[in-house]
Design an enzyme around this catalytic site. Structure first.
Site, PDB file in Angstrom:
ATOM      1  N   LYS A 126       0.867  -1.188   0.000  1.00  0.00           N
ATOM      2  CA  LYS A 126       0.000   0.000   0.000  1.00  0.00           C
ATOM      3  C   LYS A 126       0.897   1.229   0.000  1.00  0.00           C
ATOM      4  O   LYS A 126       2.053   1.165   0.404  1.00  0.00           O
ATOM      5  CB  LYS A 126      -0.874   0.001   1.266  1.00  0.00           C
ATOM      6  CG  LYS A 126      -2.092   0.889   1.177  1.00  0.00           C
ATOM      7  CD  LYS A 126      -3.240   0.222   0.429  1.00  0.00           C
ATOM      8  CE  LYS A 126      -4.370   1.202   0.191  1.00  0.00           C
ATOM      9  NZ  LYS A 126      -5.574   0.553  -0.349  1.00  0.00           N
ATOM     10  N   ASP A 166      -7.007   4.487  -4.492  1.00  0.00           N
ATOM     11  CA  ASP A 166      -7.679   4.378  -3.188  1.00  0.00           C
ATOM     12  C   ASP A 166      -8.277   5.767  -2.952  1.00  0.00           C
ATOM     13  O   ASP A 166      -8.483   6.518  -3.923  1.00  0.00           O
ATOM     14  CB  ASP A 166      -6.668   3.980  -2.087  1.00  0.00           C
ATOM     15  CG  ASP A 166      -7.345   3.609  -0.769  1.00  0.00           C
ATOM     16  OD1 ASP A 166      -7.877   2.496  -0.656  1.00  0.00           O
ATOM     17  OD2 ASP A 166      -7.381   4.455   0.162  1.00  0.00           O
TER      18      ASP A 166
HETATM   19  P1  NDP Z   1     -12.901   8.145  -2.760  1.00  0.00           P
HETATM   20  O1  NDP Z   1     -11.835   9.144  -2.545  1.00  0.00           O
HETATM   21  O2  NDP Z   1     -13.434   7.930  -4.118  1.00  0.00           O
HETATM   22  O3  NDP Z   1     -14.158   8.469  -1.823  1.00  0.00           O
HETATM   23  C1  NDP Z   1     -14.037   8.535  -0.442  1.00  0.00           C
HETATM   24  C2  NDP Z   1     -15.375   8.975   0.126  1.00  0.00           C
HETATM   25  O4  NDP Z   1     -15.324   8.889   1.536  1.00  0.00           O
HETATM   26  C3  NDP Z   1     -15.730  10.408  -0.195  1.00  0.00           C
HETATM   27  O5  NDP Z   1     -17.121  10.551  -0.271  1.00  0.00           O
HETATM   28  C4  NDP Z   1     -15.164  11.157   1.007  1.00  0.00           C
HETATM   29  O6  NDP Z   1     -15.811  12.396   1.251  1.00  0.00           O
HETATM   30  C5  NDP Z   1     -15.455  10.182   2.131  1.00  0.00           C
HETATM   31  N1  NDP Z   1     -14.460  10.356   3.202  1.00  0.00           N
HETATM   32  C6  NDP Z   1     -13.117  10.214   3.096  1.00  0.00           C
HETATM   33  N2  NDP Z   1     -12.520  10.467   4.265  1.00  0.00           N
HETATM   34  C7  NDP Z   1     -13.520  10.749   5.117  1.00  0.00           C
HETATM   35  C8  NDP Z   1     -13.553  11.094   6.484  1.00  0.00           C
HETATM   36  N3  NDP Z   1     -12.425  11.201   7.217  1.00  0.00           N
HETATM   37  N4  NDP Z   1     -14.762  11.303   7.045  1.00  0.00           N
HETATM   38  C9  NDP Z   1     -15.907  11.205   6.310  1.00  0.00           C
HETATM   39  N5  NDP Z   1     -15.936  10.894   5.012  1.00  0.00           N
HETATM   40  C10 NDP Z   1     -14.764  10.668   4.431  1.00  0.00           C
HETATM   41  O7  NDP Z   1     -12.318   6.784  -2.142  1.00  0.00           O
HETATM   42  P2  NDP Z   1     -12.795   5.303  -2.412  1.00  0.00           P
HETATM   43  O8  NDP Z   1     -14.251   5.268  -2.614  1.00  0.00           O
HETATM   44  O9  NDP Z   1     -11.894   4.719  -3.421  1.00  0.00           O
HETATM   45  O10 NDP Z   1     -12.421   4.591  -1.019  1.00  0.00           O
HETATM   46  C11 NDP Z   1     -13.331   4.522   0.080  1.00  0.00           C
HETATM   47  C12 NDP Z   1     -12.909   3.406   1.017  1.00  0.00           C
HETATM   48  O11 NDP Z   1     -12.890   2.168   0.296  1.00  0.00           O
HETATM   49  C13 NDP Z   1     -11.524   3.534   1.644  1.00  0.00           C
HETATM   50  O12 NDP Z   1     -11.537   2.976   2.927  1.00  0.00           O
HETATM   51  C14 NDP Z   1     -10.662   2.669   0.726  1.00  0.00           C
HETATM   52  O13 NDP Z   1      -9.491   2.223   1.381  1.00  0.00           O
HETATM   53  C15 NDP Z   1     -11.627   1.536   0.472  1.00  0.00           C
HETATM   54  N6  NDP Z   1     -11.308   0.730  -0.710  1.00  0.00           N
HETATM   55  C16 NDP Z   1     -11.238   1.295  -1.945  1.00  0.00           C
HETATM   56  C17 NDP Z   1     -10.967   0.523  -3.039  1.00  0.00           C
HETATM   57  C18 NDP Z   1     -10.997   1.059  -4.427  1.00  0.00           C
HETATM   58  O14 NDP Z   1     -10.965   0.255  -5.372  1.00  0.00           O
HETATM   59  N7  NDP Z   1     -11.103   2.360  -4.641  1.00  0.00           N
HETATM   60  C19 NDP Z   1     -10.658  -0.917  -2.893  1.00  0.00           C
HETATM   61  C20 NDP Z   1     -10.865  -1.431  -1.572  1.00  0.00           C
HETATM   62  C21 NDP Z   1     -11.142  -0.617  -0.532  1.00  0.00           C
HETATM   63  P3  NDP Z   1     -15.164  13.767   0.704  1.00  0.00           P
HETATM   64  O15 NDP Z   1     -15.479  13.776  -0.755  1.00  0.00           O
HETATM   65  O16 NDP Z   1     -15.861  14.808   1.478  1.00  0.00           O
HETATM   66  O17 NDP Z   1     -13.705  13.689   1.011  1.00  0.00           O
END
Ligand code: NDP
Length: 445
Positions: A126, A166
């Site tokens: 990672k 991510d």
């Molecule tokens: P994105 O950046 O596309 O989206 C993240 C989302 O979560 C946004 O809506 C963001 O809001 C919100 N968010 C992030 N940090 C916080 C916080 N501290 N408090 C509240 N809301 C928060 O990321 P992903 O969708 O890719 O990833 C989301 C999760 O999924 C993570 O845990 C990641 O590790 C996990 N994941 C992702 C994978 C992938 O293929 N992308 C694979 C496996 C797991 P805002 O826009 O306001 O920042």
């Protein structure tokens, strides 16, 4: 926890001070592994756990770049190459101001088990940076990505380490990173990064895969209780890549997703989230959920607060780590919750997991439920290696088979170890044994 493992755990925690999220991930895994060591004393003799908790390589580097005003900015870059027993290191890059070594290590550690569960030949790693892409122009993001890759390129490669996206790293960032890698190395090495654009080596279904996979896994859990997504009332946290695609898939299976969130607030849309509008606002315009609420009309937007205040029968936490605590879990259980599928990594605190498990509901931990993203990345690597590109239907079929397989592996492992329905134990043991066997076979390295 098993007494033999307690001593190892204490050493690991002492050797990695101040890394709370890494500690949390390690402790959770150790709590499942006592019974495995009863059956396999050779794992203890070969110090498999001690080796597993020490990354094979950790890279930390300076990332200098200039913003649009011409000011010099400095960020910190990370890549933790955790374990390569099963294949090249594989795992995403996260760009978020909260990123530090402890976050990267927790994610890398989880990734080892997750990747093993997929059955694909990929190790765990990672990376990321404390760079915050929010509010930055495309040109600033590009300069940052180019500087980041100018150091990272020497550590990665299709047979070495294959990063993906991510939080904060989507198709735009992967494009800039790939462009710089190609420029420095003079190699069109498609397999060095996944999550690429479709016209230049990407895989169909990769953008949807994590969210789709989370719903497929959760659907399999629901089936064990004789039910399905049809008619469920679902709450999803986040509105990024994973969340949007989980919402789309859940609704395609007949559920109504009544709420989702971003880091500013949440929206309650009793008619069911309008996925096309959400994609337009979040993916195309890079706007906020507040904008969705204004454009959609007839929905309520809550500034701040917790999306877990909204009652649901299925909860899909898809935002970030430790976003759902014990109090929120208890509230959800009182509101009639049946199942939780973690789209994010470690979104439920340890207290929350205990509440869900004590209540006897279905709980699918992230390392199993969200493995569809990395599995489809491995499918992207397969397509790159054979210079092929598969149809959406074929790739989605493969993803479904993989998620059904992961569910089966977790469920049957939990049965085998006398704890039917305990997906946490099933995922931890199922992933661990595969990696431990490979490490034993490969000798002391
Ligand atoms: P994105 O950046 O596309 O989206 C993240 C989302 O979560 C946004 O809506 C963001 O809001 C919100 N968010 C992030 N940090 C916080 C916080 N501290 N408090 C509240 N809301 C928060 O990321 P992903 O969708 O890719 O990833 C989301 C999760 O999924 C993570 O845990 C990641 O590790 C996990 N994941 C992702 C994978 C992938 O293929 N992308 C694979 C496996 C797991 P805002 O826009 O306001 O920042």
């Amino acid at each position: 926890m098993d007494a033999r493992l307690e001593a190892i755990r204490d050493t690991v925690l002492a050797r990695n001070p101040g890394e709370a999220e890494f500690h949390q991930a390690v402790v959770e895994v150790f709590e499942s592994l006592g019974p495995v060591h009863d059956r396999h004393p050779e794992f203890l003799e070969a110090a498999i756990l001690e080796r597993l908790c020490e990354p094979e390589r950790q890279i930390i580097f300076r990332v200098p770049w200039t913003d649009d005003a011409g000011r010099v900015q400095i960020n910190r870059g990370f890549r933790v190459e955790f374990n390569s027993a099963l294949g090249p290191y594989k795992g995403g890059l996260r760009f978020h101001p909260s990123v530090y070594l402890g976050i990267v290590k927790f994610l890398g550690f989880e990734q080892i088990f997750k990747n093993a569960l997929t059955g694909m030949p990929i190790g765990g790693g990672k990376g990321g940076s404390d760079f915050d892409p929010r509010g930055r122009s495309d040109a600033e993001v590009m300069r940052f990505c180019q500087s980041f890759m100018t150091e990272l390129y020497r550590h990665i490669g299709e047979y070495t380490d294959v990063p993906a996206g991510d939080i904060g790293v989507g198709g735009r960032e992967i494009g800039y990173l790939f462009g710089q890698y190609k420029r420095i190395t003079n190699r069109y090495e498609s397999g060095v990064l996944t999550g690429k654009g479709i016209s230049w080596g990407g895989s169909l279904v990769r953008p949807e895969a994590t969210g789709f996979g989370t719903v497929i896994f959760t659907h399999e859990m629901l089936k064990t209780r004789g039910t399905s997504f049809d008619g469920q009332r679902v709450v999803v946290s986040g509105s990024g890549n994973v969340a949007i695609n989980a919402i789309a898939k859940a609704q395609s299976l007949g559920a109504t997703v009544v709420a989702c969130s971003d880091s500013s607030g949440y929206v309650v849309d009793e008619a069911g989230i309008d996925v096309a509008l959400l994609r337009e606002v979040k993916e195309v315009e890079r706007g906020r959920l507040k904008d969705y609420a204004e454009r959609r009309g007839g929905v309520s937007y809550v500034d701040g607060g917790s999306v877990w205040d909204v009652d649901a029968t299925v909860a899909l936490p898809c935002a970030t780590q430790n976003e759902l605590d014990g109090d929120a879990a208890a509230r959800l259980v009182r509101g009639g919750l049946l199942a939780v599928g973690e789209g994010a990594n470690m979104p439920s605190t340890r207290d929350a997991v205990a509440v869900f498990q004590d209540a006897g509901l279905l709980f699918g931990p992230g390392k199993a439920a969200n493995a569809g993203g990395v599995a489809t990345s491995a499918l992207e690597m397969q397509q790159n290696a054979s210079r092929d590109s598969w149809s959406f239907e074929h790739t989605e079929e493969r993803l479904t088979e993989i998620m059904v397989g992961i569910h089966h592996r977790c469920a049957s492992t939990a049965d085998e170890y006398g704890q039917p329905g305990n997906y946490v134990l099933g995922a931890n043991i199922g992933g661990f044994v595969k990696v431990a066997d490979a490490m034993l076979a490969q000798g002391l390295i």
